[in-house]
Motif scaffolding. Structure first.
Motif, PDB file in Angstrom:
ATOM      1  N   GLN A 196       1.976   4.524   1.253  1.00 41.96           N
ATOM      2  CA  GLN A 196       1.814   5.077   2.591  1.00 41.96           C
ATOM      3  C   GLN A 196       1.090   6.417   2.584  1.00 41.96           C
ATOM      4  N   HIS A 203       0.839  -1.190   0.000  1.00 36.73           N
ATOM      5  CA  HIS A 203       0.000   0.000   0.000  1.00 36.73           C
ATOM      6  C   HIS A 203       0.878   1.246   0.000  1.00 36.73           C
ATOM      7  N   ASN A 228       0.692  -4.285   6.152  1.00 40.79           N
ATOM      8  CA  ASN A 228       1.425  -3.137   6.700  1.00 40.79           C
ATOM      9  C   ASN A 228       2.295  -3.512   7.901  1.00 40.79           C
TER      10      ASN A 228
END
Length: 487
Positions: free
Chosen positions: A396, A394, A438
């Motif tokens: 950030q 992902h 994450n």
């Protein structure tokens, strides 16, 4: 008394080969045999030439004929002769003869040893440089238990005579070091290259055993081989012991994962599991002939300055505890890893990595030392049947999911990336757990160091217990070195 002049500096005074051999020959108690197969009797020759050899050499032999060799030491199941198993048989057989033929009543003060090697030098076509196993089994006091040092070497020279001479030098250094440097095993490793250049041979595996080496961790000794430039990579099996990379990778399909693994996370394990599922489904990939290896580069170990050797052991232990093989290398670029694997196999290879690693691969600054630049590197990386299994991430800042379809490489590299993507060299790992994406090792490390809870759910099952109460493979250290705070 030796004269000292103002301004003198201390340095290692390296004894000559003759001095080393003569010191052992003049010791009335050191007594043993030499058994050398495949490259002449080059080590024994140094002791004969030094003088006084009759007080040291009980026997010197070379069983060159395969039938003779099998009759003496027994045939190997795989029919090979330049193997660790063969060397160990030689050491055991020759030492048993020493014990049986020389009684302690007549030789109460003798310190027995057996030196052996089984070697294949370069072939006539000069396609295979040659390699060998070298070892010594010896006592340090009369009647004491035996110690062993066993190593594997690869020749780099292109002449059989030079290789023979190199073997003789190495063998003399090994015997001398075994008797006079065993209390400093790290230095003993360096002394193996006395009077030798590192471009003459490579030592890629070494194992110490016996009472004088009871506190030696062979994995740390292997790390020294890489640190000292004696080899490019070393490897440890799931049981935590040193293994020979050539033996593990020979004619295998190889899937490699690179990382710091400090500590290993659920993301690391999912990347492995999903890429492995995809890899074994590839054409010509036999599950039974597939090897997975977790690689830690020396640059990762130097991430915080000097290499913390105990930190390295902790990382390797955790990965081995999860049932995986670990390789430590000095390869900074991925293409060098692929080149290394190519020395042992022509089968398919795969690299599992995250998006950020793939972006770095397409950064030209890492290839300025190559005359062909990034094109040369990519030629070496992808000329084999290699695929990259890409784990998404992902963004950030935007939260966008980045895959091979929308990742951004450096502008000049766009078309090159498209070429490899179009030809199926980069494949997305499409099945993943979005709840763990994450998780980062550095975050876990900070949480552990600050005493925060919750990190236990970020590491593979069983790993948290190992970190909290570290008693892996007989060690009992608290707390785990990798979680201690750095000054």
């Amino acid at each position: 008394m030796e004269i000292s002049i103002k301004g003198d500096r201390e340095f290692d005074d390296i004894p000559s080969l003759k001095t080393k051999a003569l010191r052992i020959n003049l010791n009335e108690n050191i007594y043993g045999t030499f058994a050398e197969i495949g490259a002449g009797q080059e080590t024994c020759r140094h002791f004969f030439r030094a003088g006084g050899a009759s007080g040291t050499i009980a026997k010197a032999m070379s069983a060159y004929d395969k039938d003779f060799s099998d009759a003496i030491y027994g045939a190997e199941d795989d029919g090979r002769y330049v193997t660790e198993a063969r060397l160990r048989k030689m050491l055991t057989h020759e030492m048993n003869l020493m014990e049986n033929r020389l009684t302690r009543e007549k030789n109460p003060n003798k310190i027995f040893f057996t030196y052996a090697n089984t070697v294949a030098t370069i072939d006539f076509a000069k396609q295979f440089k040659g390699h060998g196993w070298v070892g010594i089994k010896y006592q340090v006091e009369a009647g004491g238990d035996y110690n062993e040092i066993i190593l594997h070497l690869r020749f780099k020279e292109n002449d059989a005579r030079l290789q023979q001479e190199t073997l003789g030098v190495l063998g003399t250094n090994l015997i001398y070091g075994a008797f006079y440097k065993y209390n400093e095993p790290k230095k003993l490793l360096r002394y193996l290259y006395d009077h030798l250049d590192k471009d003459r041979l490579e030592i890629d595996t070494i194992n110490f055993s016996g009472p004088v080496f009871k506190n030696v961790d062979n994995r740390l000794m292997s790390l020294q081989l890489v640190k000292n430039g004696m080899t490019d990579a070393v490897m440890f099996g799931p049981d935590g012991t040193n293994v020979l990379p050539a033996k593990v990778f020979y004619k295998k399909n190889i899937l490699a994962l690179r990382g710091s693994f400090r500590p290993v996370t659920k993301v690391n394990m999912e990347m492995y599991e999903k890429s492995y599922e995809m890899f074994i489904k590839e054409n010509k990939v036999d599950k039974e002939k597939t090897e997975v290896v977790f690689e830690i580069t020396l640059s990762n170990l130097r991430a915080e300055g000097e290499i913390d050797e105990q930190d390295f052991i902790d990382r390797a232990d955790l990965l081995c505890a999860l049932g995986h093989s670990v390789m430590i290398s000095n390869f900074q670029e991925y293409y060098k890893v692929v080149e290394y694997f190519s020395n042992y196999t022509k089968s398919r290879m795969g690299l599992a990595m995250g998006v950020s690693n793939l972006v770095d691969i397409f950064d030209e600054k890492y290839y300025r030392h190559l005359s062909g630049g990034i094109l040369e590197a990519f030629g070496k990386l992808f000329f084999k049947d290699l695929k990259v299994y890409l784990y998404p991430m992902h963004d950030q800042e935007t939260g966008e999911l980045i895959t091979s379809e929308n990742l951004k490489v450096y502008p000049r590299m766009k078309e090159l990336y498209k070429f490899f993507k179009y030809n199926g060299k980069v494949i997305d790992i499409e099945e993943y757990d979005p709840t763990i994406m994450n998780i980062f090792s550095r975050e876990i490390l900070n949480m552990i160091a600050s005493g925060e809870s919750g990190w236990e759910d970020m590491v593979p099952d069983g790993t948290a217990e190992l970190i909290k109460d570290y008693r892996l493979f007989g060690y009992s250290r608290k707390p785990l070195t990798l979680i201690r705070k750095r000054k």
